[in-house]
Every structure is written in structure tokens, then in C-alpha cells.
Design a protein around this motif. Structure first.
Motif, PDB file in Angstrom:
ATOM      1  N   MET A   1       0.921  -0.959   0.128  1.00 53.59           N
ATOM      2  CA  MET A   1       0.188  -0.039  -0.026  1.00 53.59           C
ATOM      3  C   MET A   1       1.112   1.155   0.211  1.00 53.59           C
ATOM      4  N   PHE A   3       1.458   4.949   0.761  1.00 50.76           N
ATOM      5  CA  PHE A   3       1.264   6.270   1.723  1.00 50.76           C
ATOM      6  C   PHE A   3       1.899   7.185   1.195  1.00 50.76           C
ATOM      7  N   LEU A  16      -3.372   8.460  10.785  1.00 47.26           N
ATOM      8  CA  LEU A  16      -3.696   7.963   9.512  1.00 47.26           C
ATOM      9  C   LEU A  16      -5.022   8.573   8.959  1.00 47.26           C
ATOM     10  N   PHE A  47      -3.567   7.485   2.832  1.00 45.20           N
ATOM     11  CA  PHE A  47      -3.904   6.532   1.760  1.00 45.20           C
ATOM     12  C   PHE A  47      -4.956   6.616   0.693  1.00 45.20           C
TER      13      PHE A  47
ATOM     14  N   TYR B  22      -9.428  -0.356   5.146  1.00 55.05           N
ATOM     15  CA  TYR B  22      -9.050   0.576   6.483  1.00 55.05           C
ATOM     16  C   TYR B  22      -7.937  -0.354   7.170  1.00 55.05           C
ATOM     17  N   GLY B  24      -6.485  -2.904   6.757  1.00 56.62           N
ATOM     18  CA  GLY B  24      -4.985  -3.398   5.824  1.00 56.62           C
ATOM     19  C   GLY B  24      -4.327  -2.295   5.793  1.00 56.62           C
ATOM     20  N   ALA B  25      -4.929  -0.787   5.888  1.00 58.60           N
ATOM     21  CA  ALA B  25      -3.586   0.269   5.887  1.00 58.60           C
ATOM     22  C   ALA B  25      -3.238   0.422   7.315  1.00 58.60           C
ATOM     23  N   VAL B  26      -3.997   0.135   8.215  1.00 62.54           N
ATOM     24  CA  VAL B  26      -3.486   0.046   9.696  1.00 62.54           C
ATOM     25  C   VAL B  26      -2.353  -1.001   9.795  1.00 62.54           C
ATOM     26  N   ALA B  28      -0.646  -2.239   7.523  1.00 63.87           N
ATOM     27  CA  ALA B  28       0.668  -2.011   6.706  1.00 63.87           C
ATOM     28  C   ALA B  28       1.523  -0.871   7.235  1.00 63.87           C
ATOM     29  N   LEU B  29       0.758   0.176   7.928  1.00 64.46           N
ATOM     30  CA  LEU B  29       1.386   1.242   8.600  1.00 64.46           C
ATOM     31  C   LEU B  29       2.268   0.942   9.742  1.00 64.46           C
TER      32      LEU B  29
END
Lengths: 50, 283
Positions: A1, A3, A16, A47, B22, B24-26, B28-29
Motif C-alpha cells: 500500500m 502512503f 492515518l 492512503f 482501512y 489493511g492500511a493500519v 501496513a503502516l
């Protein structure tokens, strides 16, 4: 992903942020919010939904 | 949104379908320090849907919703806040506008009384960023809702989840110094999602407007675009009639507007639709 980061990488708090409907992660309001939060010392990560 | 960048168009997805993305973004971060999740409008709504589960796992410490969409489009009588009021969290207090931290926000707007900044702006995220930082440093921020919606009516003021109430419903549009602009479509009907209230001052076109997007053009809708038209009208006025005061502009915006809705000022259209020609000719 992928960012999009703003603010200091060493910040103790990261925020985020997802974009609104029909707008990209770098819309004017997202840029303004990210810049304002970064200026307060937050690290901001944006994102995009696919 | 990635689909729009690549040239295809489709209606916005249902917020529920974006929950896995969402989360998934958490994942990945995985930042080293604390994490606050959130987003703008629909993005903040999706974040609010995953916040409770992530908070329980210790993965996030806060939720930040900018311009939370309290109502489904065209249905101001319906609220999408049941899950917000049910968000579980540790003890905390509800912070009301007018208490300490909001004082600085009010001060920031108080200083912007000059003509250039007198016209309307949408919920100004920049003004709120300082409040979020203060609340974060104080360890208080859990849920912050900025922009549209009515917290009291939504029951959020009594939520178990600590709420950092940065500004009440309608602010900054509702500040006395601000000319709050609502949006109308080509048939002079009110934009369905627009907030109503005693602070609404004047209306301008803001539905299906052609705007430059990603190097081309696209249709955009929002009170933000209507506010830009009123801002432009005031800028023009300042050019053709230099020296008119902010008070004159405000009074004549109201006096020359084309009445819409109920006769006289109302909470939907304010004084009515901006009429720049009448405004520029006003004595």
C-alpha cells in the motif's frame, strides 16, 4: 500500500487519514488537513481506497 | 478513488465495504509510536467503524473525523451515528466548545476580521489542528468530530467514548464574523446534503459544478464551491467599488440576494441566492 507522508518521521503520534468520497488523498482539503497536523508535530500518513 | 485517477467513473462505494481496506492500511503502516486513525468525510466514517475493534486490541489510541457525514445524502432526518455513541473507551470527559482549548480557536477566528478573510470558509481543518494536538498532548483525544452534524442530537455528548469536542455543529460557519454560504443546484434547489441553521447567510451555485480535476475537468458538488463563488463576488466588488466596508458588503449581500424558500431569511437558503449584478449596483 502506498502512503503519502507528512510531518516529522520521529513524531510520537502518527495520524492515518483516509479521503472522502469522490476525492483523492491529495485533494485541497486533505492537503490542508495534513499540512496543519504536520505543522503541529504529528506524522501524517494518507492512503487511498482502491 | 484510484479508479477515478485511471479514467473510470463509478459511484462512491458503501462505507462498510471499505472496512477491510482501512484495516489493511493500519496493518501496513504499523507506526512505532501512537496511532490515531481517521479521515475526511466518508474516510472518517470508515475509520469510526473500525476504531472500536482496533482500540480494544491496543492498536489505536484515537479517532479523528474531519467533516463526519452525520446524515445520509438528502435525508437530514436520519443519523449515521449509532455506532459512534456506542464506542467503548476508558473514562474521560466531554469537552465542550468555549472551554479552554476552544478559546484559542475562537481567538484565531476573532483575529480574522479583515475583509480579505471575512467571507466564508468551509470547516477549516487548519484551525482545528492545534486543538487536536493539545488534546493529544493532554492524553484526552479519542473522538474528535469537526464540521457538520449535531453532536447533541446525535447523543455523542453522552457517549461512553471520550469526546474531544473541538467545535459545535456548524462551526466555523456559525461564527458571527463569518458569512456562511450554502449551495444550490441549477434549478435553485438546496444541495441535499447542506446543513441548515440560523447561521446560513446566503446561497450560491454549488451542485454539479465543472472544476479542474487531475489535469482535466470533473463535476464537483459542495458548499465549498458555493463559498468560492461568494468569495469571488466579494473580491470583484472590492475591485469595482474599492473602499466599501465589510459591513456594507454583508448588509448588501443580504439586501440584494434573490429570495429562495420561505419568504425572507430562512435556515435553508439564508437571505437567498447571491445576485452579483444587483450587489455591484447597490447604493
Amino acid at each position: 500500500m502506498d502512503f503519502l507522508f507528512d510531518g516529522p518521521p520521529e513524531a510520537s503520534t502518527t495520524i492515518l487519514l483516509a479521503h472522502g468520497a469522490g476525492a483523492p488523498m491529495d485533494s485541497a482539503s486533505m492537503n490542508a488537513a495534513a499540512a496543519a497536523l504536520a505543522a503541529e508535530g504529528f506524522r501524517v500518513a494518507r492512503f487511498e481506497f482502491s | 478513488m484510484a479508479a477515478r485517477r485511471t479514467g473510470t467513473r463509478k459511484p462512491p462505494p458503501r462505507a462498510e465495504t471499505l472496512i477491510p481496506e482501512y484495516e489493511g492500511a493500519v496493518a501496513a503502516l504499523h507506526p512505532a509510536g501512537r496511532l490515531i486513525i481517521g479521515g475526511k468525510s466518508m474516510g472518517g466514517r470508515v475509520a469510526s467503524m473500525v476504531a472500536d475493534g482496533l482500540f480494544a486490541k491496543g492498536a489505536v489510541r484515537g479517532l479523528l473525523c474531519l467533516g463526519y457525514p452525520f446524515h445520509p445524502p438528502g435525508k437530514p432526518e436520519q443519523l449515521r451515528t449509532a455506532h459512534l455513541a456506542a464506542l467503548a473507551g476508558p473514562e474521560g470527559k466531554v469537552r465542550h466548545a468555549g472551554e479552554g482549548q476552544c478559546g484559542r480557536l475562537l481567538g484565531a477566528i476573532e483575529r480574522r476580521r479583515d475583509l480579505r478573510d471575512r467571507h466564508a470558509f468551509e470547516p477549516a481543518d487548519a484551525f482545528h489542528a492545534g486543538r487536536i494536538a493539545d488534546a493529544d498532548r493532554a492524553g484526552e483525544a479519542r473522538v474528535a468530530v469537526v464540521g457538520d452534524g449535531d453532536l447533541e442530537r446525535a447523543g455523542l455528548a453522552r457517549a461512553a467514548f471520550p469526546v474531544a469536542r473541538l467545535a459545535p455543529w456548524g462551526y466555523p460557519a456559525a461564527y458571527e464574523e463569518v458569512i456562511a454560504v450554502t449551495a444550490t443546484d441549477a434549478a435553485d434547489r438546496l444541495m441535499s446534503q447542506a446543513n441548515r441553521g440560523p447561521y446560513v447567510f446566503v446561497a450560491a451555485p454549488g451542485v454539479d459544478m465543472i472544476a479542474p480535476v487531475d489535469g482535466g475537468t470533473d463535476l464537483v458538488t459542495g458548499t465549498s464551491f458555493a463559498a468560492a463563488i461568494v468569495s469571488g463576488a466579494i473580491a470583484n466588488l472590492d475591485n469595482v467599488r474599492p473602499g466599501v466596508s465589510a459591513e456594507w458588503i454583508e448588509a448588501n449581500l443580504a439586501a440584494t440576494a434573490g429570495d429562495l424558500g420561505k419568504a425572507g431569511r430562512d435556515n435553508e437558503f439564508g437571505y437567498g441566492l447571491l445576485d452579483y449584478r444587483r450587489l455591484a449596483d447597490a447604493q
